[in-house]
Design a protein around this motif. Sequence first.
Motif, PDB file in Angstrom:
ATOM      1  N   TYR A 264     -12.490 -10.867  10.466  1.00  0.00           N
ATOM      2  CA  TYR A 264     -11.256 -11.222  10.760  1.00  0.00           C
ATOM      3  C   TYR A 264     -10.640 -12.139  12.184  1.00  0.00           C
ATOM      4  N   ASN A 265     -12.005 -12.167  12.888  1.00  0.00           N
ATOM      5  CA  ASN A 265     -11.708 -13.484  13.638  1.00  0.00           C
ATOM      6  C   ASN A 265     -11.741 -14.584  13.403  1.00  0.00           C
ATOM      7  N   LYS A 266     -12.688 -14.818  11.901  1.00  0.00           N
ATOM      8  CA  LYS A 266     -12.826 -16.128  10.887  1.00  0.00           C
ATOM      9  C   LYS A 266     -11.840 -16.329  10.313  1.00  0.00           C
ATOM     10  N   ILE A 267     -10.763 -15.582   9.897  1.00  0.00           N
ATOM     11  CA  ILE A 267      -9.847 -15.941   9.086  1.00  0.00           C
ATOM     12  C   ILE A 267      -8.851 -16.299  10.306  1.00  0.00           C
ATOM     13  N   LEU A 268      -7.961 -15.702  11.461  1.00  0.00           N
ATOM     14  CA  LEU A 268      -7.242 -16.152  12.511  1.00  0.00           C
ATOM     15  C   LEU A 268      -7.714 -17.683  12.654  1.00  0.00           C
ATOM     16  N   GLU A 269      -9.504 -17.867  12.743  1.00  0.00           N
ATOM     17  CA  GLU A 269      -9.873 -18.825  13.691  1.00  0.00           C
ATOM     18  C   GLU A 269      -9.322 -19.763  12.645  1.00  0.00           C
ATOM     19  N   VAL A 270      -9.524 -20.055  11.337  1.00  0.00           N
ATOM     20  CA  VAL A 270      -8.875 -21.436  10.944  1.00  0.00           C
ATOM     21  C   VAL A 270      -7.778 -21.097   9.881  1.00  0.00           C
ATOM     22  N   SER A 271      -6.821 -19.971  10.510  1.00  0.00           N
ATOM     23  CA  SER A 271      -5.396 -20.621   9.823  1.00  0.00           C
ATOM     24  C   SER A 271      -4.822 -21.514  10.570  1.00  0.00           C
TER      25      SER A 271
ATOM     26  N   LYS B 206     -11.811  10.825   5.585  1.00  0.00           N
ATOM     27  CA  LYS B 206     -11.913  11.453   7.638  1.00  0.00           C
ATOM     28  C   LYS B 206     -12.109   9.931   7.939  1.00  0.00           C
ATOM     29  N   ARG B 207     -10.705   9.162   8.147  1.00  0.00           N
ATOM     30  CA  ARG B 207     -10.751   8.004   8.339  1.00  0.00           C
ATOM     31  C   ARG B 207      -9.820   7.950  10.082  1.00  0.00           C
ATOM     32  N   GLU B 208     -10.029   7.216  10.944  1.00  0.00           N
ATOM     33  CA  GLU B 208      -9.067   7.154  12.022  1.00  0.00           C
ATOM     34  C   GLU B 208      -8.114   6.787  11.751  1.00  0.00           C
ATOM     35  N   GLU B 209      -6.331   6.969  12.407  1.00  0.00           N
ATOM     36  CA  GLU B 209      -5.387   6.530  12.229  1.00  0.00           C
ATOM     37  C   GLU B 209      -5.596   5.424  12.490  1.00  0.00           C
ATOM     38  N   LEU B 210      -4.579   4.597  11.992  1.00  0.00           N
ATOM     39  CA  LEU B 210      -3.793   2.706  12.029  1.00  0.00           C
ATOM     40  C   LEU B 210      -3.116   2.802  13.336  1.00  0.00           C
ATOM     41  N   ASP B 211      -3.283   2.278  14.035  1.00  0.00           N
ATOM     42  CA  ASP B 211      -1.727   1.923  15.094  1.00  0.00           C
ATOM     43  C   ASP B 211      -0.873   1.051  14.295  1.00  0.00           C
ATOM     44  N   CYS B 212      -0.953   0.612  12.910  1.00  0.00           N
ATOM     45  CA  CYS B 212       0.131  -0.227  12.258  1.00  0.00           C
ATOM     46  C   CYS B 212       0.890   0.275  10.964  1.00  0.00           C
TER      47      CYS B 212
ATOM     48  N   TRP C  19     -16.562  -7.056   9.600  1.00  0.00           N
ATOM     49  CA  TRP C  19     -15.366  -6.930   9.415  1.00  0.00           C
ATOM     50  C   TRP C  19     -14.523  -7.617  10.862  1.00  0.00           C
ATOM     51  N   SER C  20     -15.106  -7.005  12.051  1.00  0.00           N
ATOM     52  CA  SER C  20     -14.609  -7.920  13.200  1.00  0.00           C
ATOM     53  C   SER C  20     -14.853  -9.585  12.799  1.00  0.00           C
ATOM     54  N   ASN C  21     -15.740  -9.753  12.649  1.00  0.00           N
ATOM     55  CA  ASN C  21     -16.301 -11.191  12.129  1.00  0.00           C
ATOM     56  C   ASN C  21     -15.115 -11.767  10.913  1.00  0.00           C
TER      57      ASN C  21
ATOM     58  N   GLU D 292      -9.088  -1.495  -1.075  1.00  0.00           N
ATOM     59  CA  GLU D 292      -8.712  -0.718  -0.324  1.00  0.00           C
ATOM     60  C   GLU D 292      -8.830  -0.124   1.436  1.00  0.00           C
ATOM     61  N   ASN D 293     -10.590  -0.153   1.058  1.00  0.00           N
ATOM     62  CA  ASN D 293     -10.807   0.258   2.278  1.00  0.00           C
ATOM     63  C   ASN D 293     -10.983  -0.992   3.050  1.00  0.00           C
ATOM     64  N   SER D 294     -11.093  -2.584   2.420  1.00  0.00           N
ATOM     65  CA  SER D 294     -10.436  -4.006   3.437  1.00  0.00           C
ATOM     66  C   SER D 294      -9.810  -3.978   3.786  1.00  0.00           C
ATOM     67  N   LEU D 295      -8.769  -3.789   3.222  1.00  0.00           N
ATOM     68  CA  LEU D 295      -7.824  -3.684   4.086  1.00  0.00           C
ATOM     69  C   LEU D 295      -7.505  -2.745   5.084  1.00  0.00           C
ATOM     70  N   TYR D 296      -7.922  -1.333   5.240  1.00  0.00           N
ATOM     71  CA  TYR D 296      -8.134  -1.084   6.183  1.00  0.00           C
ATOM     72  C   TYR D 296      -8.642  -1.114   7.692  1.00  0.00           C
ATOM     73  N   TYR D 297     -10.213  -1.482   6.924  1.00  0.00           N
ATOM     74  CA  TYR D 297     -11.131  -2.552   8.108  1.00  0.00           C
ATOM     75  C   TYR D 297     -10.523  -3.681   8.819  1.00  0.00           C
ATOM     76  N   LEU D 298      -9.279  -4.626   7.587  1.00  0.00           N
ATOM     77  CA  LEU D 298      -8.977  -6.089   8.796  1.00  0.00           C
ATOM     78  C   LEU D 298      -8.089  -4.954   9.798  1.00  0.00           C
ATOM     79  N   ALA D 299      -7.151  -4.528   9.208  1.00  0.00           N
ATOM     80  CA  ALA D 299      -6.363  -3.556  10.005  1.00  0.00           C
ATOM     81  C   ALA D 299      -6.948  -3.299  11.733  1.00  0.00           C
ATOM     82  N   LYS D 300      -8.259  -2.291  11.409  1.00  0.00           N
ATOM     83  CA  LYS D 300      -8.790  -1.886  12.220  1.00  0.00           C
ATOM     84  C   LYS D 300      -9.332  -2.894  13.094  1.00  0.00           C
ATOM     85  N   ALA D 301      -9.984  -3.902  12.700  1.00  0.00           N
ATOM     86  CA  ALA D 301     -10.620  -4.955  13.868  1.00  0.00           C
ATOM     87  C   ALA D 301      -9.359  -5.119  14.113  1.00  0.00           C
TER      88      ALA D 301
END
Length: 375
Positions: A368-375, A50-56, A364-366, A19-28
Motif C-alpha cells: 500500500y505504501n509503495k503504491i502511494l509513494e509512486v502515485s 472472522k475478520r475485523e470490521e474495516l472503518d471504510c 500488505w502495508s509495504n 477479494e482478500n487483497s481489497l480487504y487487506y489493502l483497505a486495512k493497510a
Amino acid sequence: MKNVLITSSTYLPNIGGIENSLYYLAKAGTQDNITIVSSDIVNKVEGSSKREELDCRIIRYHVPGNKNKVLKIILNWKNAINAYRQMKKEGCDIVISRYHFSTVLCYLAGLRNINYIVPGVVKYQTTLESANKYSNSIIRNISYYYHYCLQYLAFKVSDRVFVFSDNMEKQVHSVDKSCTVIKTSPGVDSERFYYIEEQSNSLIHLLIVARLTEAKNINIAIESLLYLPANYRLTIVGDGPLLKELQTLSAKLKLEERVKFEGAQAEVVSYYSKAHIFLLPSIYEPFGQTLLESSSCGIPTVAFDSSIVKTATVDILADYAIYAQELSPKSYSEAILKAYELYYKTNKISRKSLRDYIIKKYSWSNLYNKILEVS
C-alpha cells in the motif's frame, strides 16, 4: 489524508485472492479515506469469515440478472461508471484497481492516477481455462476477445501497472510491449495465518484451496494418490465448473474415501491447521495468494517446475517448495513424498524457517505504501 478508491468486480464475502487483497489493502490504509467499490454479486459460500470490521465506505453497484447477455453487459457498464463518477465528483486522489473491467471504467468515468495491480493475464489464463471440449464455442471466443481487449485497454489507460512476479511481467509485455511495469509483492496476514504445530496422526493430509478450473490442474493431484500410500488423504476446498467432473474422476479411480470435497469456504484456517502438505498443481498461476497463507502456517508446498508450467511458485518460495519435474501424477506423487521426507521425517527444511521467510518478505502495508509513494 488521501482519498483512495480500491476497486474490483467483486468483494467479500466472495472468496478469492482478489477479494482478500481489497480487504487487506483497505486495512493497510486506515490513515487515509478509503472507499471500496465493487459489484453486488455475492456467490454462495459456506461458513463466515472472522475478520475485523474495516472503518471504510463500501459502494456496491448493481449487476442485473438479465437473460439478455448484451443488455446485461450494457447495464453493468452503466451502473459501474455511475459509481465511479460519484467517486470523481466527491474527489478521488488515487485509484487502486485489481480488475481490467474496473480499471477501464474508472478511466471512462474521468478518474485518473490509476494503479492497476494485475491479477492475471487474460491471454494466458483464459486460454488455459478454456482448454476443454467447449473451447471452440462462439460464446467462449467472444468472451475471450472481450476480456483480452479490455485488459489491453487497462494496460494503456493505467498510470502504473503492478505485477507480483517476473513471469507475470513477461506475460504483460507479450500483450503490450510499451507497458511500464512495476514489480512488487503482496502481503499475508501472519496473525490470521499463524504457525501450526504438526498434529500427531497416522494420516497424512494433503490440501488444495482453489477454484476448480482447468488451469488449476487438480485432476493430476487426485490421480497422484494412486502412487501414494493409503494413509495419504486429499482435501479440496473450493468450488467451480469442474466440481462434478473431479468428483466423477475420484469415484472412477475408487478414491472416494481418500478425497474430500469441501466446497467454497469463507474460513480456511481450520483446513490449514490439519494439513501436512499444500498442493499447487496449477499449470497457470500468476501469483497464488494461497501459497502465502499456507506457508505462513508453516505448511510446505508441492508444485510443478517452472520449466513446464506458467506459475510464480519459484518466485515466491524459491527452494522452500518441492517441484515435480514432469507433468504427470507419478512425478507429482514423488514430489509429495519428498516434501514429507524433508519437512517431517528428516527436518532438513524447517517449517518455522519457511514461515519466517514468507512473513518478512510479504506485507500488505509495504504494498500500500509503495503504491502511494509512486502515485
